[in-house]
Motif scaffolding. Structure first.
Motif, PDB file in Angstrom:
ATOM      1  N   MET A 156      18.722  -2.650 -14.251  1.00  0.00           N
ATOM      2  CA  MET A 156      17.376  -3.177 -14.165  1.00  0.00           C
ATOM      3  C   MET A 156      16.505  -2.242 -13.337  1.00  0.00           C
ATOM      4  O   MET A 156      16.932  -1.744 -12.303  1.00  0.00           O
ATOM      5  CB  MET A 156      17.379  -4.544 -13.491  1.00  0.00           C
ATOM      6  N   GLU A 157      15.310  -2.048 -13.797  1.00  0.00           N
ATOM      7  CA  GLU A 157      14.362  -1.214 -13.070  1.00  0.00           C
ATOM      8  C   GLU A 157      13.561  -2.068 -12.103  1.00  0.00           C
ATOM      9  O   GLU A 157      13.161  -3.182 -12.418  1.00  0.00           O
ATOM     10  CB  GLU A 157      13.400  -0.540 -14.040  1.00  0.00           C
ATOM     11  N   ALA A 158      13.340  -1.505 -10.943  1.00  0.00           N
ATOM     12  CA  ALA A 158      12.499  -2.202  -9.974  1.00  0.00           C
ATOM     13  C   ALA A 158      11.046  -2.045 -10.377  1.00  0.00           C
ATOM     14  O   ALA A 158      10.637  -1.027 -10.919  1.00  0.00           O
ATOM     15  CB  ALA A 158      12.725  -1.624  -8.579  1.00  0.00           C
ATOM     16  N   ALA A 159      10.256  -3.055 -10.131  1.00  0.00           N
ATOM     17  CA  ALA A 159       8.832  -3.012 -10.465  1.00  0.00           C
ATOM     18  C   ALA A 159       8.138  -2.003  -9.550  1.00  0.00           C
ATOM     19  O   ALA A 159       8.345  -1.993  -8.341  1.00  0.00           O
ATOM     20  CB  ALA A 159       8.205  -4.385 -10.301  1.00  0.00           C
ATOM     21  N   ALA A 160       7.370  -1.149 -10.148  1.00  0.00           N
ATOM     22  CA  ALA A 160       6.638  -0.140  -9.375  1.00  0.00           C
ATOM     23  C   ALA A 160       5.482  -0.811  -8.644  1.00  0.00           C
ATOM     24  O   ALA A 160       4.745  -1.603  -9.213  1.00  0.00           O
ATOM     25  CB  ALA A 160       6.121   0.943 -10.300  1.00  0.00           C
ATOM     26  N   ILE A 161       5.361  -0.490  -7.376  1.00  0.00           N
ATOM     27  CA  ILE A 161       4.280  -1.050  -6.565  1.00  0.00           C
ATOM     28  C   ILE A 161       3.139  -0.049  -6.557  1.00  0.00           C
ATOM     29  O   ILE A 161       3.314   1.107  -6.175  1.00  0.00           O
ATOM     30  CB  ILE A 161       4.749  -1.330  -5.135  1.00  0.00           C
ATOM     31  N   ASP A 162       1.986  -0.481  -7.017  1.00  0.00           N
ATOM     32  CA  ASP A 162       0.799   0.365  -6.996  1.00  0.00           C
ATOM     33  C   ASP A 162       0.189   0.277  -5.602  1.00  0.00           C
ATOM     34  O   ASP A 162      -0.405  -0.734  -5.235  1.00  0.00           O
ATOM     35  CB  ASP A 162      -0.197  -0.085  -8.059  1.00  0.00           C
ATOM     36  N   ILE A 163       0.354   1.332  -4.825  1.00  0.00           N
ATOM     37  CA  ILE A 163      -0.072   1.303  -3.423  1.00  0.00           C
ATOM     38  C   ILE A 163      -1.593   1.175  -3.301  1.00  0.00           C
ATOM     39  O   ILE A 163      -2.104   0.654  -2.319  1.00  0.00           O
ATOM     40  CB  ILE A 163       0.467   2.531  -2.666  1.00  0.00           C
ATOM     41  N   TRP A 164      -2.334   1.622  -4.304  1.00  0.00           N
ATOM     42  CA  TRP A 164      -3.796   1.543  -4.250  1.00  0.00           C
ATOM     43  C   TRP A 164      -4.302   0.127  -4.480  1.00  0.00           C
ATOM     44  O   TRP A 164      -5.469  -0.149  -4.271  1.00  0.00           O
ATOM     45  CB  TRP A 164      -4.424   2.482  -5.262  1.00  0.00           C
ATOM     46  N   ALA A 165      -3.425  -0.779  -4.913  1.00  0.00           N
ATOM     47  CA  ALA A 165      -3.825  -2.156  -5.161  1.00  0.00           C
ATOM     48  C   ALA A 165      -3.473  -3.076  -3.995  1.00  0.00           C
ATOM     49  O   ALA A 165      -3.652  -4.284  -4.096  1.00  0.00           O
ATOM     50  CB  ALA A 165      -3.165  -2.668  -6.445  1.00  0.00           C
ATOM     51  N   LEU A 166      -2.985  -2.526  -2.891  1.00  0.00           N
ATOM     52  CA  LEU A 166      -2.632  -3.332  -1.727  1.00  0.00           C
ATOM     53  C   LEU A 166      -3.793  -3.319  -0.731  1.00  0.00           C
ATOM     54  O   LEU A 166      -4.246  -2.261  -0.293  1.00  0.00           O
ATOM     55  CB  LEU A 166      -1.371  -2.777  -1.067  1.00  0.00           C
ATOM     56  N   TRP A 167      -4.248  -4.501  -0.357  1.00  0.00           N
ATOM     57  CA  TRP A 167      -5.416  -4.583   0.518  1.00  0.00           C
ATOM     58  C   TRP A 167      -5.125  -4.010   1.901  1.00  0.00           C
ATOM     59  O   TRP A 167      -5.995  -3.415   2.527  1.00  0.00           O
ATOM     60  CB  TRP A 167      -5.904  -6.026   0.634  1.00  0.00           C
ATOM     61  N   TRP A 168      -3.898  -4.167   2.400  1.00  0.00           N
ATOM     62  CA  TRP A 168      -3.611  -3.712   3.750  1.00  0.00           C
ATOM     63  C   TRP A 168      -3.550  -2.190   3.839  1.00  0.00           C
ATOM     64  O   TRP A 168      -3.774  -1.623   4.908  1.00  0.00           O
ATOM     65  CB  TRP A 168      -2.336  -4.356   4.291  1.00  0.00           C
ATOM     66  N   VAL A 169      -3.271  -1.518   2.719  1.00  0.00           N
ATOM     67  CA  VAL A 169      -3.309  -0.047   2.724  1.00  0.00           C
ATOM     68  C   VAL A 169      -4.744   0.424   2.928  1.00  0.00           C
ATOM     69  O   VAL A 169      -5.012   1.347   3.713  1.00  0.00           O
ATOM     70  CB  VAL A 169      -2.716   0.512   1.417  1.00  0.00           C
ATOM     71  N   TRP A 170      -5.673  -0.220   2.237  1.00  0.00           N
ATOM     72  CA  TRP A 170      -7.085   0.118   2.415  1.00  0.00           C
ATOM     73  C   TRP A 170      -7.556  -0.244   3.824  1.00  0.00           C
ATOM     74  O   TRP A 170      -8.366   0.463   4.420  1.00  0.00           O
ATOM     75  CB  TRP A 170      -7.939  -0.579   1.366  1.00  0.00           C
ATOM     76  N   GLY A 171      -7.047  -1.338   4.373  1.00  0.00           N
ATOM     77  CA  GLY A 171      -7.397  -1.724   5.740  1.00  0.00           C
ATOM     78  C   GLY A 171      -6.904  -0.709   6.763  1.00  0.00           C
ATOM     79  O   GLY A 171      -7.626  -0.346   7.690  1.00  0.00           O
ATOM     80  N   LEU A 172      -5.657  -0.247   6.596  1.00  0.00           N
ATOM     81  CA  LEU A 172      -5.143   0.791   7.497  1.00  0.00           C
ATOM     82  C   LEU A 172      -5.926   2.094   7.350  1.00  0.00           C
ATOM     83  O   LEU A 172      -6.178   2.793   8.342  1.00  0.00           O
ATOM     84  CB  LEU A 172      -3.664   1.047   7.227  1.00  0.00           C
ATOM     85  N   GLY A 173      -6.303   2.411   6.122  1.00  0.00           N
ATOM     86  CA  GLY A 173      -7.122   3.602   5.903  1.00  0.00           C
ATOM     87  C   GLY A 173      -8.473   3.485   6.589  1.00  0.00           C
ATOM     88  O   GLY A 173      -8.973   4.460   7.173  1.00  0.00           O
ATOM     89  N   ALA A 174      -9.063   2.302   6.530  1.00  0.00           N
ATOM     90  CA  ALA A 174     -10.352   2.081   7.199  1.00  0.00           C
ATOM     91  C   ALA A 174     -10.214   2.249   8.701  1.00  0.00           C
ATOM     92  O   ALA A 174     -11.045   2.908   9.345  1.00  0.00           O
ATOM     93  CB  ALA A 174     -10.885   0.697   6.856  1.00  0.00           C
TER      94      ALA A 174
END
Length: 97
Positions: A1-19
């Motif tokens: 089974m393949e693990a679901a790929a996580i789109d890092i650009w769709a995570l709100w906390w990544v954008w928050g850390l970037g801000a």
């Protein structure tokens, strides 16, 4: 089974850390250079946090770019170069000879 790929650009906390990172970087390089980008990232994080963010990374990048541009232009208008801030030299240092 393949693990679901996580789109890092769709995570709100990544954008928050970037801000937060961009706003901290603005402290070390003042001049409103990174502040507009920080505001853009914060707006994208807020949109995604409440569920209004699109899933397409290209649309997210366009929203980030447009909000960052408007934030930078607004800050340039509010905090930009004031009249009378430029020093005008009437005399040269070599004129006293």
């Amino acid at each position: 089974m393949e693990a679901a790929a996580i789109d890092i650009w769709a995570l709100w906390w990544v954008w928050g850390l970037g801000a937060v990172a961009l706003l901290i970087l603005e402290i070390f390089a003042p001049g409103f250079l990174f502040l507009g980008f920080g505001v853009g990232a914060a707006v994208v994080a807020a949109l995604m946090g409440v569920g209004f963010g699109p899933e397409n990374a290209a649309v997210v990048a366009v929203i980030f770019a447009v909000v960052s541009l408007f934030a930078w232009l607004a800050m340039r208008q509010i905090f930009g170069v004031r009249k009378g801030q430029v020093k005008v030299w009437d005399k040269d240092i070599n004129d006293d000879v």
